[in-house]
Design an enzyme around this catalytic site. Structure first.
Site, mmCIF file in Angstrom:
data_model
loop_
_atom_site.group_PDB
_atom_site.id
_atom_site.type_symbol
_atom_site.label_atom_id
_atom_site.label_comp_id
_atom_site.label_asym_id
_atom_site.label_seq_id
_atom_site.Cartn_x
_atom_site.Cartn_y
_atom_site.Cartn_z
ATOM 1 N N GLU A 58 0.822 -1.212 0.000
ATOM 2 C CA GLU A 58 0.000 0.000 0.000
ATOM 3 C C GLU A 58 0.859 1.266 0.000
ATOM 4 O O GLU A 58 0.522 2.254 -0.638
ATOM 5 C CB GLU A 58 -0.953 0.004 1.204
ATOM 6 N N THR A 116 2.214 5.619 -7.242
ATOM 7 C CA THR A 116 2.986 4.840 -8.215
ATOM 8 C C THR A 116 2.117 3.739 -8.815
ATOM 9 O O THR A 116 1.346 3.098 -8.102
ATOM 10 C CB THR A 116 4.225 4.199 -7.524
ATOM 11 N N LEU A 158 11.581 4.721 -7.356
ATOM 12 C CA LEU A 158 10.135 4.744 -7.052
ATOM 13 C C LEU A 158 9.646 6.159 -6.756
ATOM 14 O O LEU A 158 8.473 6.452 -6.885
ATOM 15 C CB LEU A 158 9.840 3.888 -5.810
ATOM 16 N N GLY A 159 10.580 7.018 -6.311
ATOM 17 C CA GLY A 159 10.205 8.404 -6.014
ATOM 18 C C GLY A 159 9.502 8.552 -4.674
ATOM 19 O O GLY A 159 9.259 7.565 -3.969
ATOM 20 N N TYR A 160 9.205 9.780 -4.323
ATOM 21 C CA TYR A 160 8.528 10.092 -3.044
ATOM 22 C C TYR A 160 9.197 9.326 -1.888
ATOM 23 O O TYR A 160 8.597 8.476 -1.236
ATOM 24 C CB TYR A 160 7.031 9.752 -3.118
ATOM 25 N N TYR A 173 -6.503 6.750 4.232
ATOM 26 C CA TYR A 173 -6.680 5.784 3.149
ATOM 27 C C TYR A 173 -5.920 4.481 3.436
ATOM 28 O O TYR A 173 -6.474 3.386 3.381
ATOM 29 C CB TYR A 173 -6.204 6.374 1.807
ATOM 30 N N ASP A 194 -9.387 6.817 -1.811
ATOM 31 C CA ASP A 194 -8.371 7.611 -2.498
ATOM 32 C C ASP A 194 -9.053 8.300 -3.688
ATOM 33 O O ASP A 194 -10.282 8.233 -3.833
ATOM 34 C CB ASP A 194 -7.188 6.730 -2.926
ATOM 35 N N CYS A 249 -18.886 2.687 -19.434
ATOM 36 C CA CYS A 249 -20.123 2.290 -18.741
ATOM 37 C C CYS A 249 -20.723 1.006 -19.327
ATOM 38 O O CYS A 249 -21.338 0.220 -18.601
ATOM 39 C CB CYS A 249 -21.149 3.414 -18.802
HETATM 40 FE FE1 SF4 Z 1 -18.515 4.548 -13.618
HETATM 41 FE FE2 SF4 Z 1 -20.074 4.280 -15.770
HETATM 42 FE FE3 SF4 Z 1 -19.874 2.323 -13.950
HETATM 43 FE FE4 SF4 Z 1 -21.160 4.545 -13.381
HETATM 44 S S1 SF4 Z 1 -21.721 3.063 -14.931
HETATM 45 S S2 SF4 Z 1 -19.709 3.477 -12.077
HETATM 46 S S3 SF4 Z 1 -19.903 6.059 -14.474
HETATM 47 S S4 SF4 Z 1 -18.241 3.086 -15.294
#
Ligand code: SF4
Length: 352
Positions: free
Chosen positions: A32, A38, A75-77, A115, A133, A194
């Site tokens: 984590e 990264t 890795l940085g930071y 987080y 996050d 989606c």
């Molecule tokens: Fe994200 Fe689209 Fe899924 Fe909604 S439907 S959680 S906007 S990927």
């Protein structure tokens, strides 16, 4: 149900990462911390090497800091590595000798914020805590069609509460990992996919143009540009290296001396004289650029022929090729390190 659909997708699609299915709190903690800022692909090799060298929290606690930083190189930071070791020392010295199992106790350790504490508590100990996050905030803002700016505490609290209501009681760690995976693979910044989303039936913006506009984030501040002269000073088959201060940017790492706003060979020679280094200009070297979170270094390279140091300074010394290879240096120095390695190689063009 939301969590069932999400977890079924996770079980079928989760990426094969070395820390997936891990239950050891120390190993989850290391993963984590490395994953903060990264990408997972980059972290894999570092994670394996780090745990091969420091397999337990006690091994990490008792290691020299230079060795920890060397394994973190690239890795940085680097404050992550220093805090990880500081916290490992606290854990190793505690009566239990092991990581605590609650969010509240985890958050008291250096480098563990809300987080990371939630991620460790849920994945290692089965605690019901949502690891929020940027990824999760984006997914939640879209699911709940939250159009208000998400940088405010009240909006985040509301998102957390509603997210907690969706969380699986039996598999909270997997739920967090599944939400992160959804944010990485499907509900990505910009255009979410989606059509492929396993939780579209529960989402307030599924397939709508608004999905691409959420979350409502404040504009990022511009990065500050710093021009720096980076100097490679060679003397007797060695090159001059400097250790950075113990706090601040890249704290404790080694670098080649560099000077803000020095542009000409004369300015560089004068800056070196202030450090107690007599040197004469030999040639210009390649330029390089490094982008930090809030800062850009635009660097020009200079090669110089040096001489003995005129005052003692523990943070400044000439190193040969072998020592150079063992110093932990930030990625910002990579181009100049390569030049120095070439120059110090048996047939290189070191200057003296
Ligand atoms: Fe994200 Fe689209 Fe899924 Fe909604 S439907 S959680 S906007 S990927």
């Amino acid at each position: 149900m939301f969590s069932e659909d999400l977890l079924a997708w996770h079980d079928a699609n989760a990426r094969d990462l070395p820390w997936r299915d891990e239950r050891d709190p120390y190993r989850i903690w290391v993963s984590e911390i490395m994953l903060q800022q990264t990408r997972a692909e980059t972290v894999k090799a570092y994670y394996r090497a780090f745990l091969a060298r420091f397999p337990t929290v006690q091994d990490l606690a008792h290691a020299p800091e230079d060795e920890v930083l060397k394994l973190w190189e690239g890795l940085g930071y680097y404050s992550r590595a220093r805090n990880l070791q500081k916290a490992a020392r606290m854990v190793a010295a505690s009566p239990a000798g092991a990581l605590p199992d609650t969010v509240e106790a985890l958050e008291k350790l250096p480098g563990i914020g809300a987080y990371t504490a939630a991620a460790i508590a849920s994945m290692a100990f089965g605690g019901r805590a949502l690891a929020m996050d940027g990824n999760l905030i984006r997914v939640l803002a879209r699911l709940f069609c939250e159009e208000r700016p998400v940088d405010g505490g009240a909006v985040r609290r509301a998102l957390r509460e509603r997210g907690m209501a969706l969380m699986s009681a039996e598999r909270p760690g997997d739920f967090n990992q599944a939400m992160m995976g959804l944010g990485n693979l499907v509900c990505v910044p910009g255009r979410p996919d989606c059509a492929r989303c396993p939780v579209r039936a529960y989402c307030g913006v599924a397939g709508l143009p608004l999905a691409a506009e959420l979350p409502n984030l404040p504009p990022k501040p511009d990065k500050r540009l710093e021009r720096r002269a980076v100097v490679l000073v060679y003397w007797q088959g060695r090159v001059l290296a400097r250790r950075r201060a113990a706090s601040g940017l890249l704290a404790g790492l080694w670098e080649f001396p560099n000077f803000l706003d020095a542009r000409s060979p004369e300015e560089v020679v004068a800056c070196l004289a202030e450090l107690g280094v007599r040197a004469s200009f030999a040639r210009r070297e390649r330029a390089s650029r490094h982008v930090f979170t809030h800062l850009i270094w635009q660097m020009s390279g200079f090669a110089l022929a040096g001489g003995p140091l005129t005052r003692s300074d523990e943070s400044l010394r000439y190193v040969d090729a072998d020592e150079l290879s063992r110093l932990a240096m930030p990625a910002a120095m990579r181009a100049f390190r390569e030049l120095a390695e070439e120059a110090l190689a048996p047939r290189g063009e070191g200057l003296s």
